[in-house]
Design a protein around this motif. Sequence first.
Motif, mmCIF file in Angstrom:
data_model
loop_
_atom_site.group_PDB
_atom_site.id
_atom_site.type_symbol
_atom_site.label_atom_id
_atom_site.label_comp_id
_atom_site.label_asym_id
_atom_site.label_seq_id
_atom_site.Cartn_x
_atom_site.Cartn_y
_atom_site.Cartn_z
ATOM 1 N N ASN A 137 0.806 -1.145 -0.117
ATOM 2 C CA ASN A 137 -0.011 -0.044 -0.097
ATOM 3 C C ASN A 137 0.803 1.296 -0.086
ATOM 4 N N SER A 138 2.135 1.030 0.469
ATOM 5 C CA SER A 138 2.989 2.200 0.554
ATOM 6 C C SER A 138 4.495 1.660 0.348
ATOM 7 N N ASP A 140 6.530 1.436 2.816
ATOM 8 C CA ASP A 140 6.789 0.926 3.915
ATOM 9 C C ASP A 140 6.350 -0.559 3.968
ATOM 10 N N THR A 206 -0.149 -2.897 -7.347
ATOM 11 C CA THR A 206 -0.192 -1.789 -6.945
ATOM 12 C C THR A 206 0.466 -0.883 -7.944
ATOM 13 N N ASP A 208 1.749 1.973 -8.565
ATOM 14 C CA ASP A 208 2.774 3.105 -8.155
ATOM 15 C C ASP A 208 3.490 3.556 -9.490
ATOM 16 N N PRO A 271 -2.425 3.356 -4.768
ATOM 17 C CA PRO A 271 -1.697 4.043 -3.582
ATOM 18 C C PRO A 271 -1.465 5.754 -3.763
ATOM 19 N N ASP A 272 -1.052 6.120 -2.880
ATOM 20 C CA ASP A 272 -0.749 7.663 -3.015
ATOM 21 C C ASP A 272 0.691 7.449 -3.596
ATOM 22 N N LEU A 275 4.110 9.242 -2.455
ATOM 23 C CA LEU A 275 5.019 8.620 -1.405
ATOM 24 C C LEU A 275 6.222 7.421 -2.004
#
Length: 310
Positions: A137-138, A140, A206, A208, A271-272, A275
């Motif tokens: 999701n990020s 991290d 994801t 990204d 996701p954002d 980030l």
Amino acid sequence: NNGKKIIRISHSQSSEHPDHIGLLAFEKYIEDRLGDKYDVQIYPNELLGASVKAIELVQTGAIDFAVASTGNLETFDDIYQIFSMPYLFTSTESYHKVMENTELMKSIYESTKSSGFETVTWLDAGTRNFYATTPINSPDDLKGKKMRVQASPTNVKMMEAFGAAAAPMNFGEVYTAIQQKVIDGAENNEFALTNNKHGEVAKYYTYDQHQMVPDMLIGNVKFLEGLSDEERKIFDEAAEECTRVERESWDEQSVTAKKQAEEMGVTFIYPDINLFKDKVKDLQQEIIDSNKKLKPIYDEIQKVNKEVDG
Ligand code: GCU
């Protein structure tokens, strides 16, 4: 084969993939016009050798053409590093515009001539995103994860900047590596999930959007230069036709690929992106500082980005 010269083309995808569909058009264009002389044969699925190996076969002339991702071309000429820069293009439109700039591409395409091969055309390979056995999701969520990358030093750097451990390997090994938990995931366009069935073993994808990396059709220089002017013209037209048909097939199949992946049980995550961008924000500058010849190409791409973004 009646004394015809056999032209061997290697690629790493299945025979349903847009790359293959484009190559069939390449074959047809040549055989329709020069079929008494040439027999074009396409070998999918890394049958003749995977990534770097296939490039080496073209380099020595053991085969005539191969499709190579720019990540894998990087070790042959570091001009190809340009495409590995994360978030280089700000939109698909900008990416396509840059790839259609024949003058700019010429300097890239011909960079490997002295080592025995050159790029004859590009093929669309969409946008690369992360996918894994657990949700990302990020950035991290990338910590402590082992993610496959192509045999590309820049991609290794990028993966480390994102916070994961990079595992370079051939494309054809990725499915089993995920299945056997040797890696936690990889990064690629959506076709990897469906065409290459990675969606069977990695259920989270994801968006990204870290790279837009083309596939290059590369050819052996001796072979290409041995062609008469008339023949070379036909091969060049065939290459153009290959790109046209591949892109058409790409656009068509993209619509269904995502739906197909969903049917396989893949969850798509939005996701954002900032980030992720933040993690690799210094990488573009680092790469340019370490490889001066990229600067003019980079500047040109920024110009196109700006034009498109308005
Ligand atoms: C994409 C690309 C291939 C490449 C692969 C990879 O699927 O189309 O040419 O080999 O990525 O990540 O290795």
